[in-house]
Design a protein around this motif. Structure first.
Motif, PDB file in Angstrom:
ATOM      1  N   ASP A   1       0.894  -1.254  -0.012  1.00 54.15           N
ATOM      2  CA  ASP A   1      -0.055   0.134  -0.039  1.00 54.15           C
ATOM      3  C   ASP A   1       0.752   1.208   0.048  1.00 54.15           C
ATOM      4  OD1 ASP A   1      -2.327  -1.455  -0.032  1.00 54.15           O
ATOM      5  OD2 ASP A   1      -2.809  -1.283   2.036  1.00 54.15           O
ATOM      6  N   THR A   2       0.174   2.376  -0.336  1.00 60.36           N
ATOM      7  CA  THR A   2       0.941   3.471  -0.567  1.00 60.36           C
ATOM      8  C   THR A   2       0.103   4.744  -0.084  1.00 60.36           C
ATOM      9  OG1 THR A   2       2.067   2.957  -2.641  1.00 60.36           O
ATOM     10  CG2 THR A   2       1.927   5.364  -2.217  1.00 60.36           C
TER      11      THR A   2
ATOM     12  N   HIS B   1      -0.727   8.617   0.051  1.00 52.99           N
ATOM     13  CA  HIS B   1      -0.492   9.936  -0.617  1.00 52.99           C
ATOM     14  C   HIS B   1      -0.983  11.033   0.224  1.00 52.99           C
ATOM     15  CE1 HIS B   1      -0.840   6.516  -3.854  1.00 52.99           C
ATOM     16  NE2 HIS B   1      -0.240   7.452  -4.756  1.00 52.99           N
TER      17      HIS B   1
ATOM     18  N   VAL C   1       3.389  10.856  -3.540  1.00 55.15           N
ATOM     19  CA  VAL C   1       3.450   9.981  -2.267  1.00 55.15           C
ATOM     20  C   VAL C   1       3.986  10.349  -1.123  1.00 55.15           C
ATOM     21  CG1 VAL C   1       4.473   7.617  -1.921  1.00 55.15           C
ATOM     22  CG2 VAL C   1       3.511   7.860  -4.052  1.00 55.15           C
TER      23      VAL C   1
ATOM     24  N   ASN D   1       5.139   4.574   1.865  1.00 57.84           N
ATOM     25  CA  ASN D   1       4.701   3.378   1.138  1.00 57.84           C
ATOM     26  C   ASN D   1       5.196   2.182   2.241  1.00 57.84           C
ATOM     27  OD1 ASN D   1       7.194   2.106   0.131  1.00 57.84           O
ATOM     28  ND2 ASN D   1       7.030   3.796  -0.934  1.00 57.84           N
TER      29      ASN D   1
END
Length: 223
Positions: free
Chosen positions: A159-160, A162, A181, A184
């Motif tokens: 998952d990231t 943002h 981003v 992560n």
């Protein structure tokens, strides 16, 4: 509410012109000027070593300072220019601008990550990579946020996070329009290496084709 604003101490420079500036440099000081705010410009001298230390720390031009000059009220300022020697690349003059509480400025605001203990990705052995420990925002000088809070409690491996996942304080605005981003969750290196090995296709031995390897009768010759 604004976080602690660093103090910047300076001395009032009594003389002006090149002669006074050269004298300041001989005394290990860097001349500067403070302008704006509907007040007369104030010539100052900054301790050379302190200025060099702050310049090396980075973000000097995007840091709000509380300028303290003996005999004058403290004032919030931001650097607008640092002139340098063209040969030695050392500071020779610094320009500061006074700020009103309603002034809009660009500042780097630190990001605080919370929820790491509950994060599924970290519990599974993942590693969090922080891409942006600070985010540049356009803020009001009188209402600078102390930090941005990033919740990672629901992130899994892969998952990231943002910037759109982080609440931006009222009155502040991003300087970059895209949804960049901030952090992560990556798989641990050992697991990533194992996955790469599993995905690597098996090598197939390729035999060079000769007459002896072709099925059927050898080609007849006219001998």
């Amino acid at each position: 509410m604004a976080g602690e604003i660093p103090d910047l101490e300076a001395l009032e420079r009594t003389g002006t012109g090149k002669g006074a500036a050269r004298q300041a440099r001989r005394e290990n000081l860097v001349p500067g000027i403070v302008f704006g705010g509907d007040k007369e410009p104030l010539p100052i001298n900054l301790p050379y070593n302190d200025l060099i230390k702050r310049l090396k720390a980075g973000r000097f031009k995007s840091t709000l300072f509380n300028l303290k000059v003996e005999g004058h009220e403290d004032v919030r300022v931001i650097c607008r220019d640092v002139q340098r020697d063209i040969v030695k690349d050392l500071p020779t003059h610094v320009d500061f601008m006074r700020l009103r509480r309603t002034s809009k400025i660009n500042l780097f605001i630190p990001v605080e990550f919370v929820g790491e203990e509950e994060c599924p990705g970290l519990k599974a052995g993942g590693v969090m990579t922080v891409v942006r420990p600070e985010v540049e925002l356009i803020v009001t000088a009188g209402d600078i946020p102390e930090k941005l809070v990033a919740d990672v409690s629901k992130l899994a491996i892969g998952d990231t996070l943002h910037i759109s996942d982080i609440e931006i304080p009222a009155g502040a605005k991003k300087t970059i329009d895209r949804d960049f981003v901030v952090a992560n969750i990556a798989a641990p290196s050992a697991l990533a290496s194992q996955d790469d090995e599993e995905e690597t296709p098996e090598e197939t031995e390729v035999m060079e084709q000769h007459a002896e390897t072709v099925e059927g009768e050898p080609e007849q010759t006219d001998d």
